[in-house]
Write a protein that holds these residues in place. Structure first.
Motif, PDB file in Angstrom:
ATOM      1  N   TYR A  71     103.074 -25.585 -27.421  1.00 61.11           N
ATOM      2  CA  TYR A  71     103.549 -24.523 -28.304  1.00 61.11           C
ATOM      3  C   TYR A  71     102.990 -23.160 -27.909  1.00 61.11           C
ATOM      4  N   VAL A  72     103.799 -22.135 -28.162  1.00 62.77           N
ATOM      5  CA  VAL A  72     103.357 -20.747 -28.095  1.00 62.77           C
ATOM      6  C   VAL A  72     103.701 -20.111 -29.436  1.00 62.77           C
ATOM      7  N   ILE A  73     102.772 -19.344 -29.982  1.00 61.58           N
ATOM      8  CA  ILE A  73     103.062 -18.654 -31.244  1.00 61.58           C
ATOM      9  C   ILE A  73     103.853 -17.389 -30.954  1.00 61.58           C
ATOM     10  N   ARG A  74     105.040 -17.328 -31.496  1.00 62.93           N
ATOM     11  CA  ARG A  74     105.872 -16.124 -31.354  1.00 62.93           C
ATOM     12  C   ARG A  74     105.641 -15.173 -32.515  1.00 62.93           C
ATOM     13  N   GLU A  75     105.581 -15.712 -33.716  1.00 60.18           N
ATOM     14  CA  GLU A  75     105.263 -14.920 -34.914  1.00 60.18           C
ATOM     15  C   GLU A  75     104.366 -15.753 -35.802  1.00 60.18           C
ATOM     16  N   GLY A  76     103.346 -15.113 -36.392  1.00 61.43           N
ATOM     17  CA  GLY A  76     102.482 -15.817 -37.324  1.00 61.43           C
ATOM     18  C   GLY A  76     101.074 -16.018 -36.787  1.00 61.43           C
ATOM     19  N   THR A  77     100.250 -16.642 -37.605  1.00 58.71           N
ATOM     20  CA  THR A  77      98.871 -16.963 -37.230  1.00 58.71           C
ATOM     21  C   THR A  77      98.584 -18.400 -37.634  1.00 58.71           C
ATOM     22  N   ALA A  78      97.575 -18.988 -36.992  1.00 55.28           N
ATOM     23  CA  ALA A  78      97.238 -20.388 -37.254  1.00 55.28           C
ATOM     24  C   ALA A  78      95.737 -20.587 -37.115  1.00 55.28           C
ATOM     25  N   ALA A  79      95.239 -21.664 -37.726  1.00 53.25           N
ATOM     26  CA  ALA A  79      93.833 -22.053 -37.623  1.00 53.25           C
ATOM     27  C   ALA A  79      93.740 -23.378 -36.891  1.00 53.25           C
ATOM     28  N   VAL A  80      92.753 -23.487 -36.000  1.00 53.14           N
ATOM     29  CA  VAL A  80      92.500 -24.714 -35.253  1.00 53.14           C
ATOM     30  C   VAL A  80      91.233 -25.348 -35.793  1.00 53.14           C
ATOM     31  N   SER A  81      91.303 -26.615 -36.187  1.00 55.74           N
ATOM     32  CA  SER A  81      90.121 -27.310 -36.701  1.00 55.74           C
ATOM     33  C   SER A  81      89.896 -28.606 -35.930  1.00 55.74           C
ATOM     34  N   LYS A  82      88.616 -28.973 -35.807  1.00 52.45           N
ATOM     35  CA  LYS A  82      88.229 -30.202 -35.128  1.00 52.45           C
ATOM     36  C   LYS A  82      87.186 -30.926 -35.979  1.00 52.45           C
ATOM     37  N   THR A  83      87.091 -32.223 -35.769  1.00 52.41           N
ATOM     38  CA  THR A  83      86.030 -33.003 -36.399  1.00 52.41           C
ATOM     39  C   THR A  83      84.786 -32.905 -35.533  1.00 52.41           C
ATOM     40  N   LEU A  84      83.784 -32.200 -36.034  1.00 55.12           N
ATOM     41  CA  LEU A  84      82.524 -32.003 -35.328  1.00 55.12           C
ATOM     42  C   LEU A  84      81.384 -32.454 -36.227  1.00 55.12           C
ATOM     43  N   ASP A  85      80.556 -33.345 -35.698  1.00 57.69           N
ATOM     44  CA  ASP A  85      79.438 -33.882 -36.474  1.00 57.69           C
ATOM     45  C   ASP A  85      79.909 -34.494 -37.791  1.00 57.69           C
ATOM     46  N   GLY A  86      81.076 -35.136 -37.739  1.00 56.00           N
ATOM     47  CA  GLY A  86      81.577 -35.876 -38.886  1.00 56.00           C
ATOM     48  C   GLY A  86      82.357 -35.078 -39.900  1.00 56.00           C
ATOM     49  N   SER A  88      85.333 -31.769 -40.644  1.00 51.24           N
ATOM     50  CA  SER A  88      86.376 -30.926 -40.064  1.00 51.24           C
ATOM     51  C   SER A  88      85.929 -29.468 -40.140  1.00 51.24           C
ATOM     52  N   GLN A  89      85.953 -28.791 -38.995  1.00 48.17           N
ATOM     53  CA  GLN A  89      85.504 -27.404 -38.926  1.00 48.17           C
ATOM     54  C   GLN A  89      86.541 -26.554 -38.209  1.00 48.17           C
ATOM     55  N   VAL A  90      86.781 -25.363 -38.734  1.00 50.54           N
ATOM     56  CA  VAL A  90      87.670 -24.419 -38.052  1.00 50.54           C
ATOM     57  C   VAL A  90      86.934 -23.859 -36.844  1.00 50.54           C
ATOM     58  N   VAL A  91      87.539 -23.993 -35.665  1.00 55.31           N
ATOM     59  CA  VAL A  91      86.883 -23.556 -34.432  1.00 55.31           C
ATOM     60  C   VAL A  91      87.580 -22.359 -33.779  1.00 55.31           C
ATOM     61  N   ALA A  92      88.790 -22.041 -34.226  1.00 53.07           N
ATOM     62  CA  ALA A  92      89.503 -20.915 -33.614  1.00 53.07           C
ATOM     63  C   ALA A  92      90.661 -20.487 -34.502  1.00 53.07           C
ATOM     64  N   TYR A  93      91.067 -19.241 -34.315  1.00 50.17           N
ATOM     65  CA  TYR A  93      92.265 -18.711 -34.959  1.00 50.17           C
ATOM     66  C   TYR A  93      93.223 -18.254 -33.861  1.00 50.17           C
ATOM     67  N   LEU A  94      94.502 -18.474 -34.071  1.00 50.59           N
ATOM     68  CA  LEU A  94      95.520 -18.155 -33.083  1.00 50.59           C
ATOM     69  C   LEU A  94      96.484 -17.111 -33.629  1.00 50.59           C
ATOM     70  N   ARG A  95      97.017 -16.281 -32.723  1.00 56.55           N
ATOM     71  CA  ARG A  95      98.003 -15.264 -33.121  1.00 56.55           C
ATOM     72  C   ARG A  95      99.123 -15.218 -32.077  1.00 56.55           C
ATOM     73  N   GLU A  96      99.992 -14.240 -32.206  1.00 52.95           N
ATOM     74  CA  GLU A  96     101.146 -14.143 -31.324  1.00 52.95           C
ATOM     75  C   GLU A  96     100.731 -14.181 -29.849  1.00 52.95           C
ATOM     76  N   GLY A  97     101.396 -15.037 -29.080  1.00 49.29           N
ATOM     77  CA  GLY A  97     101.109 -15.154 -27.660  1.00 49.29           C
ATOM     78  C   GLY A  97     100.094 -16.210 -27.310  1.00 49.29           C
ATOM     79  N   ASP A  98      99.389 -16.746 -28.308  1.00 57.60           N
ATOM     80  CA  ASP A  98      98.428 -17.825 -28.058  1.00 57.60           C
ATOM     81  C   ASP A  98      99.164 -19.151 -27.916  1.00 57.60           C
ATOM     82  N   VAL A  99      98.556 -20.067 -27.168  1.00 56.58           N
ATOM     83  CA  VAL A  99      99.174 -21.371 -26.910  1.00 56.58           C
ATOM     84  C   VAL A  99      98.305 -22.471 -27.494  1.00 56.58           C
ATOM     85  N   PHE A 100      98.931 -23.612 -27.755  1.00 59.78           N
ATOM     86  CA  PHE A 100      98.176 -24.801 -28.162  1.00 59.78           C
ATOM     87  C   PHE A 100      98.995 -26.049 -27.853  1.00 59.78           C
ATOM     88  N   GLY A 101      98.287 -27.172 -27.795  1.00 57.01           N
ATOM     89  CA  GLY A 101      98.942 -28.441 -27.519  1.00 57.01           C
ATOM     90  C   GLY A 101      98.862 -28.893 -26.080  1.00 57.01           C
TER      91      GLY A 101
END
Length: 239
Positions: A71-86, A88-101
């Protein structure tokens, strides 16, 4: 140059004449990970994109799921979370032009994070099949064991991206262990941006994902072809 070619192509579907509406394209094309891709591959990527609308709080992908799309974000923002030390923690925020997956697709492994939209908007989606055909081959610079040994001797940082328990059982002498899922968090504290890095795992699948991540962070990255076994066979031959 890539944008000029894309926007002039009659088959390009995503040009938007509004001021600033194409900023996601420029941010994507300027990212470290994509700047090395051939123009032809980038054009094929845009031709294969599908646009999808997303709502606020919508979960686009969930940690542990099987990989399907990039995925690439064309419009909008998103939060990335991972399970760390048991937990769920937000580890990054994404905006237009950022990729994930891309991590799970490159490593052929379950999703290692959950991505939840903060604002509604639009995503550009690339199927697993198109990702493997268009983006995966040129994204990783592979080196053979003999070349890898020379690089390490010349000062390239060797990073084992397997889990700590795998690293404890057997590893290449002189390697540091930073598991794939911790690269974004731990690598900046160990090595400055722009440094040369050689990554390896058992087979090469996790190395491919690691190389993409570190490329996007600004490192000069190569991956060991054949993984740990190939290097150990070379060392055995040498002894």
């Amino acid at each position: 140059i890539t944008w000029d070619q894309l926007s002039r192509d009659p088959s390009y579907l995503f040009h938007d004449a509004r001021a600033g509406a194409n900023s996601w394209v420029f941010r994507l094309l300027h990212s470290h990970a994509f700047i090395k891709l051939p123009t032809g591959n980038l054009e094929r990527m845009f031709q294969a994109f599908e646009q999808v609308s997303v709502s606020p709080s919508e979960v686009v992908m969930r940690e542990g799921d099987a990989p399907d799309n990039f995925y690439v974000i064309r419009e909008g923002t998103a939060a990335v979370s991972k399970t760390l030390d048991g937990t769920s923690q937000v580890v990054a925020y994404l905006r237009e032009g950022d990729v994930f997956g891309e991590d799970a697709l490159l490593a052929n492994a379950p999703r290692n994070a959950t991505v939840r939209m903060l604002q509604g908007g639009r995503l550009m989606k690339l199927s697993k099949e198109n990702f493997n055909a268009v983006l995966k081959p040129p994204m990783v610079s592979w080196v053979l064991p003999q070349q890898a040994a020379s690089m390490v001797a010349e000062g390239t940082k060797l990073v084992d991206v397997r889990m700590p328990e795998e690293f404890a059982l057997r590893a290449i002498h002189g390697a540091s262990n930073i598991p794939l899922y911790r690269l974004r968090e731990d690598m900046p504290g160990q090595l400055a941006e722009g440094a040369r890095v050689l990554v390896y795992c058992n087979t090469g699948e996790r190395s491919a994902a690691a190389a993409f991540i570190l490329n996007s962070m600004g490192y000069d990255v190569s991956a060991l072809h054949g993984g740990l076994g190939a290097m150990l066979r070379l060392q055995g031959t040498a002894t």
